[in-house]
Motif scaffolding. Sequence first.
Motif, PDB file in Angstrom:
ATOM      1  N   ARG A 234       0.824  -1.209   0.000  1.00  0.00           N
ATOM      2  CA  ARG A 234       0.000   0.000   0.000  1.00  0.00           C
ATOM      3  C   ARG A 234       0.857   1.257   0.000  1.00  0.00           C
ATOM      4  O   ARG A 234       0.517   2.259  -0.635  1.00  0.00           O
ATOM      5  CB  ARG A 234      -0.905  -0.004   1.229  1.00  0.00           C
ATOM      6  N   HIS A 235       1.972   1.216   0.706  1.00  0.00           N
ATOM      7  CA  HIS A 235       2.834   2.400   0.782  1.00  0.00           C
ATOM      8  C   HIS A 235       3.628   2.582  -0.514  1.00  0.00           C
ATOM      9  O   HIS A 235       3.885   3.706  -0.934  1.00  0.00           O
ATOM     10  CB  HIS A 235       3.785   2.272   1.975  1.00  0.00           C
ATOM     11  N   VAL A 236       4.032   1.500  -1.130  1.00  0.00           N
ATOM     12  CA  VAL A 236       4.791   1.604  -2.378  1.00  0.00           C
ATOM     13  C   VAL A 236       3.884   1.981  -3.540  1.00  0.00           C
ATOM     14  O   VAL A 236       4.267   2.737  -4.426  1.00  0.00           O
ATOM     15  CB  VAL A 236       5.532   0.276  -2.654  1.00  0.00           C
ATOM     16  N   GLY A 237       2.676   1.442  -3.563  1.00  0.00           N
ATOM     17  CA  GLY A 237       1.753   1.659  -4.674  1.00  0.00           C
ATOM     18  C   GLY A 237       1.628   0.404  -5.505  1.00  0.00           C
ATOM     19  O   GLY A 237       2.589   0.027  -6.205  1.00  0.00           O
ATOM     20  N   LEU A 238       0.463  -0.242  -5.421  1.00  0.00           N
ATOM     21  CA  LEU A 238       0.293  -1.521  -6.101  1.00  0.00           C
ATOM     22  C   LEU A 238       0.339  -1.360  -7.617  1.00  0.00           C
ATOM     23  O   LEU A 238       0.881  -2.221  -8.325  1.00  0.00           O
ATOM     24  CB  LEU A 238      -1.042  -2.153  -5.670  1.00  0.00           C
ATOM     25  N   GLY A 239      -0.212  -0.268  -8.137  1.00  0.00           N
ATOM     26  CA  GLY A 239      -0.187  -0.049  -9.579  1.00  0.00           C
ATOM     27  C   GLY A 239       1.225   0.060 -10.127  1.00  0.00           C
ATOM     28  O   GLY A 239       1.554  -0.526 -11.170  1.00  0.00           O
ATOM     29  N   GLY A 240       2.084   0.800  -9.430  1.00  0.00           N
ATOM     30  CA  GLY A 240       3.470   0.921  -9.864  1.00  0.00           C
ATOM     31  C   GLY A 240       4.211  -0.406  -9.798  1.00  0.00           C
ATOM     32  O   GLY A 240       5.046  -0.707 -10.659  1.00  0.00           O
ATOM     33  N   LEU A 241       3.915  -1.227  -8.775  1.00  0.00           N
ATOM     34  CA  LEU A 241       4.546  -2.532  -8.671  1.00  0.00           C
ATOM     35  C   LEU A 241       4.142  -3.441  -9.828  1.00  0.00           C
ATOM     36  O   LEU A 241       4.981  -4.143 -10.395  1.00  0.00           O
ATOM     37  CB  LEU A 241       4.168  -3.191  -7.337  1.00  0.00           C
ATOM     38  N   VAL A 242       2.872  -3.427 -10.182  1.00  0.00           N
ATOM     39  CA  VAL A 242       2.388  -4.290 -11.263  1.00  0.00           C
ATOM     40  C   VAL A 242       3.014  -3.886 -12.592  1.00  0.00           C
ATOM     41  O   VAL A 242       3.497  -4.735 -13.361  1.00  0.00           O
ATOM     42  CB  VAL A 242       0.853  -4.247 -11.342  1.00  0.00           C
ATOM     43  N   ILE A 243       3.032  -2.586 -12.888  1.00  0.00           N
ATOM     44  CA  ILE A 243       3.569  -2.120 -14.168  1.00  0.00           C
ATOM     45  C   ILE A 243       5.068  -2.388 -14.266  1.00  0.00           C
ATOM     46  O   ILE A 243       5.575  -2.859 -15.294  1.00  0.00           O
ATOM     47  CB  ILE A 243       3.262  -0.621 -14.350  1.00  0.00           C
ATOM     48  N   SER A 244       5.800  -2.100 -13.202  1.00  0.00           N
ATOM     49  CA  SER A 244       7.250  -2.317 -13.240  1.00  0.00           C
ATOM     50  C   SER A 244       7.588  -3.810 -13.302  1.00  0.00           C
ATOM     51  O   SER A 244       8.511  -4.210 -14.019  1.00  0.00           O
ATOM     52  CB  SER A 244       7.906  -1.673 -12.021  1.00  0.00           C
ATOM     53  N   ALA A 245       6.846  -4.641 -12.564  1.00  0.00           N
ATOM     54  CA  ALA A 245       7.083  -6.083 -12.622  1.00  0.00           C
ATOM     55  C   ALA A 245       6.814  -6.617 -14.023  1.00  0.00           C
ATOM     56  O   ALA A 245       7.572  -7.453 -14.543  1.00  0.00           O
ATOM     57  CB  ALA A 245       6.207  -6.806 -11.598  1.00  0.00           C
ATOM     58  N   LEU A 246       5.755  -6.145 -14.643  1.00  0.00           N
ATOM     59  CA  LEU A 246       5.420  -6.565 -16.001  1.00  0.00           C
ATOM     60  C   LEU A 246       6.515  -6.158 -16.980  1.00  0.00           C
ATOM     61  O   LEU A 246       6.955  -6.956 -17.829  1.00  0.00           O
ATOM     62  CB  LEU A 246       4.081  -5.958 -16.410  1.00  0.00           C
ATOM     63  N   LEU A 247       7.011  -4.943 -16.850  1.00  0.00           N
ATOM     64  CA  LEU A 247       8.047  -4.443 -17.764  1.00  0.00           C
ATOM     65  C   LEU A 247       9.360  -5.203 -17.592  1.00  0.00           C
ATOM     66  O   LEU A 247       9.964  -5.669 -18.580  1.00  0.00           O
ATOM     67  CB  LEU A 247       8.257  -2.952 -17.516  1.00  0.00           C
TER      68      LEU A 247
END
Length: 213
Positions: A132-145
Amino acid sequence: MRLARIPVSAVLILLGLILQVSVFGRLQLPGATPDILLLVVIGLAMVYGPKGGCVVGFAAGLLADLAPPSDHAIGRYALVLCLMGYAAGLLRPDHGRQRSVSSALLVVAVAAVASTLLYAIVGALVGDTAARHVGLGGLVISALLYDLLLAPFVVPLVMLLGRRFGRGPAAAASDDDEGGPGLGTLARYRTTRDVSSGPSYKKRRGPGFARRP
């Protein structure tokens, strides 16, 4: 899981874990960390099938849970990779040979998104709110990339090694009876069934063409 698959799986998992912790974990990249272990599990699962992928995923995830500097609950990543290995194994191609790069990248993309979301959901259930603090959307996009960029270099090599060293001479000529049928096996079964289900005619010799002494 066949005994011949254990050594090559163990070596690939250990190499992936070392790269994960010693190299990619120290790059301080924005967002998520490139998940080499996920790519190794997907590559092996697409050769070994769902049951083999499930076992490999659980072993790889458990080692990652125990390896320092892990700070999450033990078994959390093992559950995620176990499910990812089983799902990727269901899409195993014929004889573990991937003929389309785009289909392999699609499997990696779905697994990268699903594993990140599942890891965050399991963490929320056990009280870990770091996502929640990092941002789930940013984690998903960066992991995908990151995973898509590394997949063409990791997944084909893992599948090649898994086919070459993880299957015995007798198993190389047959299907994976432990891992269950993949999509390629199902298609081949249906084709064989359609051909064999038709009427069979035996060639008979008419009475007028009987041999004479």
